[in-house]
Each structure stands twice: as structure tokens, then as C-alpha cells.
Design a protein around this motif. Structure first.
Motif, mmCIF file in Angstrom:
data_model
loop_
_atom_site.group_PDB
_atom_site.id
_atom_site.type_symbol
_atom_site.label_atom_id
_atom_site.label_comp_id
_atom_site.label_asym_id
_atom_site.label_seq_id
_atom_site.Cartn_x
_atom_site.Cartn_y
_atom_site.Cartn_z
ATOM 1 N N ARG A 1 -8.692 -52.520 37.692
ATOM 2 C CA ARG A 1 -7.397 -53.007 38.188
ATOM 3 C C ARG A 1 -7.069 -54.377 37.583
ATOM 4 N NH1 ARG A 1 -3.669 -50.162 39.482
ATOM 5 N NH2 ARG A 1 -2.728 -51.960 40.495
ATOM 6 N N ASN B 1 -5.865 -53.904 34.149
ATOM 7 C CA ASN B 1 -4.554 -53.259 34.179
ATOM 8 C C ASN B 1 -3.416 -54.259 34.374
ATOM 9 O OD1 ASN B 1 -2.909 -50.763 34.404
ATOM 10 N ND2 ASN B 1 -2.542 -51.515 36.481
ATOM 11 N N THR C 1 -1.841 -52.215 29.029
ATOM 12 C CA THR C 1 -1.394 -50.857 29.312
ATOM 13 C C THR C 1 -2.583 -49.943 29.031
ATOM 14 O OG1 THR C 1 0.830 -51.423 28.626
ATOM 15 C CG2 THR C 1 0.283 -49.066 28.735
ATOM 16 N N LEU C 2 -3.210 -49.457 30.110
ATOM 17 C CA LEU C 2 -4.505 -48.810 29.934
ATOM 18 C C LEU C 2 -4.429 -47.565 29.050
ATOM 19 C CD1 LEU C 2 -6.091 -49.251 33.480
ATOM 20 C CD2 LEU C 2 -6.388 -50.659 31.439
ATOM 21 N N GLY C 3 -3.279 -46.893 29.057
ATOM 22 C CA GLY C 3 -3.156 -45.660 28.280
ATOM 23 C C GLY C 3 -3.268 -45.889 26.779
ATOM 24 N N LEU D 1 -13.016 -44.446 34.611
ATOM 25 C CA LEU D 1 -11.660 -44.839 35.011
ATOM 26 C C LEU D 1 -10.807 -45.156 33.791
ATOM 27 C CD1 LEU D 1 -12.363 -47.153 38.088
ATOM 28 C CD2 LEU D 1 -11.239 -44.906 38.110
ATOM 29 N N LEU D 2 -11.385 -45.856 32.827
ATOM 30 C CA LEU D 2 -10.623 -46.199 31.617
ATOM 31 C C LEU D 2 -10.255 -44.938 30.846
ATOM 32 C CD1 LEU D 2 -12.698 -49.316 30.492
ATOM 33 C CD2 LEU D 2 -10.334 -49.328 31.369
ATOM 34 N N ARG E 1 -9.925 -41.916 32.100
ATOM 35 C CA ARG E 1 -8.940 -41.145 32.860
ATOM 36 C C ARG E 1 -7.530 -41.718 32.704
ATOM 37 N NH1 ARG E 1 -9.643 -37.205 36.534
ATOM 38 N NH2 ARG E 1 -11.841 -37.701 36.909
ATOM 39 N N ASN E 2 -7.473 -43.031 32.465
ATOM 40 C CA ASN E 2 -6.167 -43.641 32.254
ATOM 41 C C ASN E 2 -5.634 -43.406 30.838
ATOM 42 O OD1 ASN E 2 -4.933 -45.409 34.553
ATOM 43 N ND2 ASN E 2 -7.165 -45.587 34.786
ATOM 44 N N ASP F 1 -12.377 -42.186 41.558
ATOM 45 C CA ASP F 1 -10.992 -41.905 41.160
ATOM 46 C C ASP F 1 -10.025 -42.055 42.330
ATOM 47 O OD1 ASP F 1 -11.550 -41.328 38.440
ATOM 48 O OD2 ASP F 1 -12.303 -39.353 39.020
ATOM 49 N N TYR G 1 -9.539 -45.661 43.119
ATOM 50 C CA TYR G 1 -8.640 -46.279 42.144
ATOM 51 C C TYR G 1 -7.182 -46.003 42.503
ATOM 52 C CZ TYR G 1 -6.734 -47.937 37.757
ATOM 53 O OH TYR G 1 -6.021 -48.648 36.823
ATOM 54 N N ALA H 1 -4.276 -48.875 43.599
ATOM 55 C CA ALA H 1 -3.005 -49.060 42.900
ATOM 56 C C ALA H 1 -1.865 -49.256 43.891
ATOM 57 C CB ALA H 1 -2.730 -47.867 41.993
#
Lengths: 288, 288, 288
Positions: B110, B113, B117-119, B139-140, B142-143, B279, B282, B286
Motif C-alpha cells: 500500500r 502504491n 502505478t503498480l500495474g 501482491l505486486l 496480482r496488481n 489478497d 489488501y 484499499a
């Protein structure tokens, strides 16, 4: 404001029901009890206390150390304090009352104080090397009186006196051996106060020896199981005049002990920095 | 409405004081803690949860699994879920946070983030095979970002990547060996983010290697005990600019971690069907 | 008024989550649970209960004894009562519900009572030597009916009957062996009621034997795990008419059992002198 939480660390195999109930009666909202606590397994518990709440809420968490073994409790308190981080003010308050020794000793000396000026009192503490006896003697010495600490052997009495002199500079304390009944009259000579804090079942002061003490004004017997440690004192005596001597038995001291216990637990939550051992609890009790 | 009760299952020898205090601070009314919990002794505890309250009150009971061993906690969660009776909706919500791994990983990602932009982020996770590191990497991935999972040996890193690919279809994750300091520059090449989640006491990223990473925008060190895992990051850094790189230390992430922990425990009581692993926590975080 | 505190003594290795949750749902404010409790380690816990609060507040503390082993629980209750000081009224109320045997037996007999006049009822109790079966038989005998206590061997049934006759003077109870299916019809002859309280997994009363009992009005199966102890009764039956016989399954009795459990725990706090075993809980349940 966060709920109050008492982390109850017991050195015995099961956490004391007595201490848990008194904690609730002191106003604590949550009691989390641990058994089998030693200096070696206490770190994570202390860190759990100091790393969960912010500085302004740390006084809402506190630690109580109990169990039947006073020396074990003292070692746990020392370890607890070592694992707190005082320079960063990451601390919570902590109280020691293993075996009820601190609150019992305080209640006994407070009872004496109602009748005597402790700074000029001459006292004999029987069973003076036990956990309660040592604390009684230390409190009397700290109040400035002259204290005789009695034990069956002079060596043990002397060792206890040295510990107290280290804690109380200038303490007027002397060891006496009271192993045989012939020691009694000399030990009692000139005393205003005698407090018996020996093991259950032992008569520490027979009636005929007590009768030799013409100056005696107050006698307090902390033995809760008959026969009495001071012959002639009843369990429920609470300021009773027995042949001109004010008498207290274990139950007679017990009511004040419970009040002091509750007040001390409640006081833990007034700041995050209190360390309540016998002297601090005595000071608290004076203000009740 | 019935009181909220958290059944706290700890795989260690004593239940975590940390987790008990945070539970209270999350608003839970009663915390019942168990220690030494294993998949083999958990059935009666689960049945106690699901057979005591009616369907409309089952969301007022929940289970929290903790302890220092994350794998042991995962095994207990699996056993807990097996002993619930989902077809009959005889379930209570359950959360895993052994060693604080889930809430720590969520708080770290988080924090990243907030700046990235994690994507489209390229990340290096040091200590990526440990419990926190695996969760951070997952987590990274999955983003949607590109993740390098670093370990001292390529084999171990590769095994961890395979687990994450199974959980996150299409994960862009690759193993990297960072056993010697000469591996560092290549592993960091092109990275926007580095998160160090290694064991205490190990410097995973020395300053001179970090200086080779010209694209680095954010660095997060989750090591709570000096020396820092990322040389130059301070424990209390919380978005601090260090030579053009945003830095977070363990304490800097800690405040958010505590908020996330409390919010996740509170969320357990919103239904009787939540399963909060990394997940889900997370997603919850958010929305805070 | 002081908070209510339930000291929960469990003879198992971990304290029952079921009993802790039900205690809270009974309105208890604090539950302090102990595991591994035996007659040998219970004294300090009892003293903790009776020596902490004054006479007017002792009814705000109570003891609940549970665990999977009913005989172990009975031994703990006996020790608890021994360590209280009844002549001085230093007592707290105590309830036994190991394995839920008392509340289950009471709920089953109360269910039968809704359809039958127990004083003139002829009953067969299958699994009558087990902890629940013995209590069911005792309650039925105390209500004045004629009871057949069934076991696989006549010797064991006879021993159980002798215990009940000692507790209930004038009990009309007889042992019956129901080891083979040919014993069934004779045992059932003339019965209005059959209650099966055997071990899980054993069919105690097959359908074709049950069909021989033309006088049967109510059948109650306390087996919670299929197959049913009384063939044809479903777990959730709750007064269902099955071929002219009123049927109850374990879940059908369960709702009343939970209500009785909660009412009994709440009743502990009405005085400091209650001892709630099966007869007292039955009397309480009649008043719900």
C-alpha cells in the motif's frame, strides 16, 4: 479512550484465580493471563504490550506479576523492565505481588501505623527472612524505626538485614536469632510492635514469652491457618484489645490488604511508567 | 445482538499478547486465546464456534490464526476451514496473520502504491522466499506489475515463483539470485521499487549497489532491527526523500500495518463467511 | 454491583470453546478458563473464588465444570465443594455439564414431558449406562415412571440401576440386556417412550424391531452423527409424527438444550450456594 488491559504474568503452572478476580474488581476491563512465565519467555509478551498502542494510550496497558514464588516473580519483573525501551518511553506500568507478599506487608505496617509513630517504634519481625517478613522489615526500617529481624538462625537473619540496608540507606535494623524459646524475651525487650510473618503451622511467639514484653503495644499475626503464629491472637482480630495489647490476625488485616491490592492495580493505569513494588505500594496505601 | 467473540488460535506455546491487544483495539468484546494449536487439535474449537449460535448470530463469532510460524498458521487455517460445514452455512469468518506477515506485506505494498502505478511497476523483492517476502511478491504480481523475486539461491527463488504463478494466473514474476554483491546491479536494473523483507541482521542491499539503480523511485525496508536491510534507510522513514528515492522503514510502515490489522479483525464480524488471507486484506486496506 | 465472573474448569487439555461462548451468551461478563483441571490442582482456584469478594458479592462469582469426561468432571465438582467453606458461607455456586450430558439429558426428558405424563410413563433408555443415558434414566425415575435401563450386558445395566436407586429412593427401574436384536421386542413391550443415548455410529433400535412396539408414543434419538441410533429418526426431527410416533433427533433437542444451558449458567449468579447437577437443572428447565 482505549480499553484497559492487564497482562497477568504468573510464574505458577496455572494463573491465579485470586489475582484475576481482584483485577476485575479493580476496574480493569480485560485481563489476559499467562502461566509458567519466566525471564526467558517474557520478551514477546512485553513487546506485545509496548508495540501495540501509541504513546498516548500506553498507560491503558499494564503488567501484573504474581505466583506463589516471590523470588521467581522478582526475576520476571526484572526481565520485564529490561525488555521495555525506557529511553523511547516505550514502557507500561508493572506491579509485583507474588504470593500477595507486597500487599500483605503493606497492610500489616499500615495497621501498625494507626497506633504507633513508626519513626520512633521499636519492632520485632518474626519470620523475617520470608518474603512477607522481609518486606515488613524493610517498610518499618524505611519509616525510620528500630527493627529487629528474627529468624531461627542468626546467619539467615543477618543476610536479610544486609539486603535491607542496601535498599534503605541508614536503616536501623539488627538480626536476632529466635530459635529457642529462651531467645524470645531478649528479642522482645523494649519492643512496641511485633509482627509474625512465618510459615503456617508454627507458633513463633508463645503466650508466656509474649507476657514478658511489658512495652508491647501492637501485635500482628499474618498466619492465616491455625494455630496462630502469636499465641492468643485470633484470625479475625482487627484492632482488638487483648490484655492491653492491640491485636490483628490475618483476616483482620485482610480487608485492608484487598483494598490496597485493588488501589495498586488501578494506579497502574494512571501512567505508563509506574513500577509498583513494596515501597511504592506503601506510599499508595497511605493515600487511600 | 450477541457480543462479539474472537477465538484466537496461536501455533506458539503462549498466545501472542500483541494479537490479543490489537483484537481489543479492533472493537472485539471477548478474546478467547488458545496456544499450541495444530491441525490435529482444532476440530473441537471450530465446532464450538459453529454449533453455539444460530445462523443470524454466527457473524458475531470469528477465528484469528496467529503465531510465529506462517506455514503452521496456514495449516491451521486449512484445518479450520475443513471442519466448518459450508454447505449448511455453519461457518464463521477466519483471518490469518501469523508473524504479522499478511498485514505487514499489505502495508508495504500500500505504501508503494501511494507513489507508483503498480500495474506498470517493475519491482525487486529481496528476502522474497520468506513469509513476508512471498506475500509482497504475490501482491505486486496480482496488481499486474513485473516482479523479480530475489533469494540467495536461484532454486529457492524459482520455487517461490512457481507457487505465486499458481495463485496468480499470468503473473509476470521471475526469480533472481542475489547471493553475492555482484548480482545486485543486474537484479535492480530498471526497477522502480525495491522491498526488503529478509531476516533481521542481514544487509540485503548495500548503499553502493543501490546507487547503481538509476530508475529506483521507492525503497521499503521491513527489517525492524538494525542494521537496515537497505543501507541508508532509517527505521522511522515514512515517505522520506533520500537522494531522490522515497524511503520507508519498518516503523514507518508500522502505523499503517496496525490500522490494517484492526480493520481486518473488525471486518471478520461483517459476515460469517469471510476468509482473510493476504489478497483479501489488501482489498480491505484499499478501502480504509 | 461487581461484574459477574465465571471460573470455567475444564478437565480436557484445552478449555471448551463451546462452553466459553455459551457462558458469554448467558450474560456472564468475564469467563476465566482453566484446562487440565483435576481434584488435585483445584484448591487454589476455589480459594481464589471464595476469598476475593465479600459475602454480599460472592454470588457474582461462580464455577462451571466441563470437559469431555463426565466422571472426571464429577470428581472435580466433589473437590470444588470440599474446598469451599460452607459453615462460614464461603461458597460460590457450581454447575456440572461435562460433555453437555446434563443439559442434553434434561432437554430430552423435557421434550418427552411435552407429550407424556412422566409419572405414569413406561420408558426404555438405550445406551443407559453412558453419561447421558444414566442421567436420562435418573430423571425419568425421579419423575415416578417405570424405567427400563438398557445396555448390551445385563451386569452393566444392573450396576447403573443400583446407582440410580441409591440417588432416587423408590425408583421403579429395571435393567434390561439389549445385546442382540431378539432382545428388542421384549424390552420395548408396553413402553410409551424410548430414548437412545448410545455412542455415535451404533444403530440401537432398527426399524423392524421398533415396529413391534405398538404402545410407543415418543422416540428421542440423541445421536448427533449418522446413522441414527433409532432407525428412521432424522437429526432435525423436532416433534415430527413418524408413523404415529412423535420423533426427536439430536438437532431437534439441541435448541432446547442450548436454552437450558444458558438458563442454568445465568441461575448460578442468583445466589452463592447453588449446586447444579442434573436434577437441579431439570427443575430450572421446567420454569423456563
Amino acid at each position: 479512550m482505549k480499553d484497559t488491559i492487564l497482562i497477568h504474568l504468573d510464574t505458577d503452572a496455572a494463573p491465579s484465580a485470586f489475582d484475576r478476580i481482584v483485577a476485575i474488581d479493580s476496574g480493569v476491563q480485560h485481563v489476559f493471563s499467562y502461566s509458567g512465565v519466566t525471564p526467558d519467555n517474557v520478551m514477546a509478551l512485553v513487546h506485545g504490550c509496548i508495540f501495540t498502542r501509541g504513546p498516548k494510550d500506553l498507560h491503558r496497558t499494564a503488567i501484573f506479576v504474581g505466583g506463589s514464588d516471590v523470588a521467581a516473580g522478582e526475576a520476571v519483573v526484572a526481565a520485564v523492565r529490561k525488555h521495555m525501551i525506557a529511553p523511547a518511553r516505550l514502557t507500561v506500568s508493572v506491579m509485583l505481588d507474588s504470593n500477595g507478599a507486597n500487599t500483605t506487608a503493606v497492610a500489616a505496617v499500615r495497621a501498625a501505623n494507626a497506633y504507633l509513630t513508626l519513626g520512633t517504634t521499636k519492632s520485632l519481625v518474626l519470620g523475617g527472612t520470608g518474603p512477607v517478613g522481609q518486606r515488613v522489615a524493610r517498610l518499618l526500617a524505611r519509616n525510620g524505626g528500630h527493627v529487629r529481624l528474627g529468624s531461627r538462625t542468626l546467619d539467615k537473619a543477618d543476610a536479610a538485614c544486609r539486603v535491607i540496608r542496601a535498599a534503605v540507606p541508614g536503616a536501623k535494623i539488627e538480626p536476632v536469632a529466635v530459635g529457642s524459646s529462651s531467645d524470645g524475651p531478649a528479642a522482645l525487650m523494649g519492643c512496641d510492635l511485633v509482627i509474625a510473618a512465618g510459615a503456617a503451622g508454627a507458633v513463633l511467639l508463645p503466650r508466656k514469652i509474649r507476657d514478658t514484653a511489658k512495652t508491647l503495644k501492637v501485635m500482628i499475626d499474618l498466619n492465616g491457618v491455625p494455630p496462630a503464629g502469636i499465641e492468643g491472637v485470633e484470625l479475625s482480630d482487627q484492632g482488638k484489645d487483648r490484655d492491653g495489647v492491640i491485636a490483628y490476625g490475618a483476616l483482620g488485616v485482610g480487608g485492608a490488604k484487598m483494598k490496597i491490592h485493588r488501589a495498586a492495580v488501578a494506579a497502574l493505569f494512571e501512567s505508563n511508567e509506574r513500577v509498583l513494588d513494596v515501597d511504592e505500594i506503601y506510599a499508595l496505601a497511605a493515600a487511600i
